[in-house]
Structure formats: structure tokens, C-alpha cells
Design a protein around this motif. Structure first.
Motif, PDB file in Angstrom:
ATOM      1  N   TYR A   1       0.378   5.950  -2.054  1.00 43.49           N
ATOM      2  CA  TYR A   1       0.517   4.881  -1.069  1.00 43.49           C
ATOM      3  C   TYR A   1       1.534   5.154   0.036  1.00 43.49           C
ATOM      4  CZ  TYR A   1      -2.225   1.786  -4.051  1.00 43.49           C
ATOM      5  OH  TYR A   1      -3.236   1.220  -4.765  1.00 43.49           O
TER       6      TYR A   1
ATOM      7  N   GLN B   1      -7.107   7.302  -3.418  1.00 40.79           N
ATOM      8  CA  GLN B   1      -7.691   6.309  -4.318  1.00 40.79           C
ATOM      9  C   GLN B   1      -8.910   6.854  -5.051  1.00 40.79           C
ATOM     10  OE1 GLN B   1      -6.683   3.482  -5.325  1.00 40.79           O
ATOM     11  NE2 GLN B   1      -4.912   3.240  -4.002  1.00 40.79           N
TER      12      GLN B   1
ATOM     13  N   TYR C   1      -7.731   9.079  -7.659  1.00 39.59           N
ATOM     14  CA  TYR C   1      -7.214   8.222  -8.722  1.00 39.59           C
ATOM     15  C   TYR C   1      -8.348   7.732  -9.612  1.00 39.59           C
ATOM     16  CZ  TYR C   1      -3.684   4.910 -10.462  1.00 39.59           C
ATOM     17  OH  TYR C   1      -2.779   4.231 -11.225  1.00 39.59           O
TER      18      TYR C   1
ATOM     19  N   GLY D   1      -3.656  11.977  -6.276  1.00 39.81           N
ATOM     20  CA  GLY D   1      -4.259  10.758  -6.803  1.00 39.81           C
ATOM     21  C   GLY D   1      -4.830  10.937  -8.199  1.00 39.81           C
TER      22      GLY D   1
ATOM     23  N   SER E   1      -8.778   0.865  -8.469  1.00 38.71           N
ATOM     24  CA  SER E   1      -8.923   1.975  -7.540  1.00 38.71           C
ATOM     25  C   SER E   1     -10.057   1.731  -6.551  1.00 38.71           C
ATOM     26  CB  SER E   1      -9.167   3.273  -8.311  1.00 38.71           C
ATOM     27  OG  SER E   1      -9.209   4.377  -7.451  1.00 38.71           O
TER      28      SER E   1
ATOM     29  N   SER F   1      -8.944  -0.977  -4.065  1.00 39.45           N
ATOM     30  CA  SER F   1      -7.969  -0.478  -3.096  1.00 39.45           C
ATOM     31  C   SER F   1      -8.631   0.408  -2.048  1.00 39.45           C
ATOM     32  CB  SER F   1      -6.866   0.304  -3.815  1.00 39.45           C
ATOM     33  OG  SER F   1      -6.125  -0.544  -4.668  1.00 39.45           O
ATOM     34  N   ALA F   2      -9.558   1.266  -2.491  1.00 44.08           N
ATOM     35  CA  ALA F   2     -10.261   2.137  -1.551  1.00 44.08           C
ATOM     36  C   ALA F   2     -11.116   1.320  -0.585  1.00 44.08           C
ATOM     37  CB  ALA F   2     -11.131   3.142  -2.310  1.00 44.08           C
TER      38      ALA F   2
END
Length: 389
Positions: free
Chosen positions: A17, A45, A48, A99, A334, A337-338
């Protein structure tokens, strides 16, 4: 032990981030247009996401202490590649590697849950996951300051060094995490997929998807209007908004105690209502930085409360599969967030900050709907148990 794990979480998540307040300079240096800046965040992300599926389940098979150390070293590798990137694709690859192994956060959370007394699990999770919040929000402050002085690449150099130091400390300080079962990796992966058919897991996961999509909408998009008229803020000044978010999120650090007291469902609903309310203040960004700061505090308080409550519910529901449950839950995190990171930069280019605000508030509203449906399904089952008893 809790303090060390909180710091591990903070450094690992910062590698994903920290770039958010520096998207403009990164894009300028690496030749990425404004409408595509969200790809820097999305690369981390998506990496991740891959780590959640492939690596986190290992925590139910292997010694989590060693996994934490190894993953921290590989986070350092990804951060170093990003710092040295000559072009956009090299940066995307470095961020994706960082990630993938930043899922050390979930291994640390599972380690905490496994070693905590049942009556104190929520409290311990609240302390350790506060490190995640410090990494996400405090990392922005540090990134803004370092980028303003030495450039954006210096941020990833510092993160790489910190990750290596923490890997050594983990091996020295933490006790071994001996696995008592005989589960194999293939079996754990199959059980990972089976979680997505279970109502408790699916409900909390969908809440997390919309929650962190709303969160990502703010933090991946906010730097663009703040750098534009009428504010014209620099990276260091934009990064300071992480202090406001940090204050709100740390205010919720003790929220795990509410879960210990049996109030996780009710607290989740209240926090999601606050999340929607926060967007009314965030929408004032073109006219007032004070209202923006208030909205940031409120949003991050709500996000942290819901996140801790979700993990408390899932670790209690799946005590023998802590790593798998947390990893599966974070798949939703994830993806959300993406989605928020990529959608907000595209909407801002077409519709300005108003488009991002509508998106963030709408995603928060979807989380409330999922919570309401899950709560309505639980009430009849509770009434049936009460009648039968």
C-alpha cells in the motif's frame, strides 16, 4: 510476541500500500498515464490474491514461525525489485512478488489466534491487526515524507531492509509453532475451496469484499484530487492524511474485546452504518480538507472494527483451520481492494471526485445489505434453538 507480530504485519502490508500517495511520481517516472495508475496498487493486490490461495494454507501444515521468516525475506526481494525498476513492467512484477509474500500477515494472524486463550482471542487479534492498519495508513505517511526527500524509490529500499531485519527477529524471538496434525497440503487446499460454500464464511467474506473495495476507493483515489486544483498538495502533505486514518483505525484497536463479549454481529452493523456516513464527509474534499479528515477518521475506524470482528468470528468458527479460514477470507479482501483501486482512478478521470464518492458509498451500502441478509438468516435458526430448548 504480539508487538513483534504487529510490526511484521505493518511492514508486510506497507509493501503493498505504500505506493498510493506516490502514484503520480511513480507514473511520471515509469511512463504510466493517469488513468492507469491504479495498476500499481492492483499488481500488489493480485499478487496478494495468489499468495492467499497458494501460500496461506501452508500455515495449517508447517511451522508458522519459519513461514513468517521466509516470506518476509521474499517481501524484501519484491520491494528491492520495485526500487530498482527501470520501467513499468518491472515495477508491476516487483509489486506482485511483494504482494504474493505479504500474505505473511495472515500467517501472523493465524499464529496469534492459535496461541491465544479463547477468552482473549479477540483482544490479541485486535492488537496484531492494528499493525496492519499502521502499515496501510502509517506507511502512507512515511512514504510521503521519504518520497518528498529522496524520491519514491527510497520507500521500497527502506521496506526491504526492514523486512530482512524482522525475519531475523522472528526466528530469534518467537517460539516454534509445532503442527500436531497430519494434514497434507493437497488436503488443505481442497478444504480451502470448500469454505466458499459455507454460509458463515461466505457472509463475512462478502462483507470484507465490499468493505475493502470502499476502503480502496478512498485511499487509491484521494491522491489525485488532492494533487489537483484547488489544493495542489505534494506527496508528503497527501501522506499526512494517513495520520487521520491511523487515529481512526487505532481507536478501534480494542474492538476485539467486543467480539469476546459476544457482540460481533451487532458491532459489525453499527460500523458499516458509520462507513456509509463517512462518505458524506469525504465527498466534501473539493471544498473542505477538514471534512475530508473527519471522513477519513470515521471510515478507517469503521473498517478496522468490521475487519477485527470478521476475523474473530471466523477463527472461532474454524479453530482447526485457522490459516485456511483467514486466507480464504482475505481472498475477498484482496479482490475488493483491487476493484476499488482500479475503478476509482478510472472514474476520477471521467467523472471527477464525485464519481469516486458515489462508488465508495455504493460499495459500503452493498456491505450493509450482505450484513442484513446474513443477520436475517441467523435469527430464525436462533429462534428454533430457543424453542427446542
Amino acid at each position: 510476541m504480539r508487538l513483534l507480530l504487529a510490526v511484521v504485519c505493518g511492514v508486510a502490508v506497507a509493501s503493498v500500500y505504500a505506493g498510493q500517495p506516490m502514484l503520480g511520481p511513480m507514473g511520471h517516472d515509469l511512463g504510466v498515464p493517469a488513468g492507469s495508475l491504479g495498476r500499481f496498487v492492483a499488481a500488489g493486490q493480485l499478487g496478494y490474491l495468489a499468495g492467499l490461495v497458494l501460500l496461506v494454507p501452508l500455515g495449517d501444515v508447517l511451522d508458522r514461525r519459519r513461514l513468517i521468516a521466509v516470506h518476509l525475506v521474499l517481501v524484501a526481494v519484491g520491494a528491492a525489485v520495485t526500487a530498482a525498476a527501470p520501467g513499468a513492467w518491472a515495477a508491476y512484477c516487483g509489486l506482485a512478488v511483494a504482494g504474493v509474500f505479504a500474505v505473511v500477515v495472515q500467517t501472523a494472524v493465524a499464529y496469534t489466534a492459535a496461541h491465544a486463550a479463547p477468552a482473549e482471542r479477540g483482544r490479541d487479534l485486535g492488537i496484531v491487526t492494528s499493525g496492519v492498519v499502521i502499515g496501510i495508513l502509517g506507511g502512507r505517511v512515511l512514504a510521503g515524507v521519504l518520497a518528498g526527500v529522496w524520491g519514491w524509490r527510497s520507500v521500497y529500499v527502506v521496506l526491504a531492509v526492514l523486512a530482512v531485519v524482522l525475519a531475523v527477529l522472528v526466528l530469534v524471538v518467537l517460539p516454534a509453532d509445532v503442527r500436531s496434525g497430519s494434514a497434507r497440503y493437497g488436503q488443505v487446499l481442497r478444504s480451502f475451496g470448500g469454505l466458499f460454500t459455507q454460509p458463515v464464511f461466505l457472509g463475512r467474506g462478502l462483507i470484507a469484499f465490499f468493505l475493502f473495495a470502499s476502503f480502496g476507493t478512498l485511499w487509491s483515489g484521494m491522491a489525485l484530487p488532492l494533487a489537483d486544483a484547488p489544493w495542489h498538495l505534494g506527496e508528503a502533505q497527501i501522506g499526512l492524511f494517513g495520520v487521520a486514518g491511523l487515529a481512526g483505525a487505532l481507536g478501534a484497536a480494542r474492538s476485539g474485546r467486543w467480539g469476546d463479549a459476544g457482540h460481533a454481529r451487532r458491532v459489525t452493523g453499527i460500523a458499516l452504518a458509520l462507513l456509509i456516513a463517512s462518505w458524506a464527509a469525504i465527498g466534501q474534499l473539493p471544498w473542505s480538507l477538514l471534512w475530508l479528515g473527519l471522513g477519513v477518521v470515521l471510515l478507517d475506524f469503521a473498517v478496522q472494527v468490521v475487519h477485527v470482528s470478521n476475523q474473530h468470528v471466523l477463527t472461532a468458527a474454524y479453530p482447526e483451520r485457522t490459516s485456511t479460514a483467514i486466507g480464504g477470507y482475505m481472498v475477498f479482501y484482496s479482490l475488493g481492494s483491487a476493484l476499488g483501486a482500479t475503478a476509482t482512478t478510472a472514474l476520477f478521470e471521467s467523472f471527477g471526485w464525485g464519481g469516486s464518492v458515489v462508488l465508495g458509498a455504493g460499495l459500503a451500502g452493498c456491505a450493509v445489505v450482505v450484513w442484513g441478509v446474513a443477520a436475517a438468516r441467523q435469527r430464525p435458526s436462533c429462534q428454533i434453538r430457543a424453542v427446542s430448548s
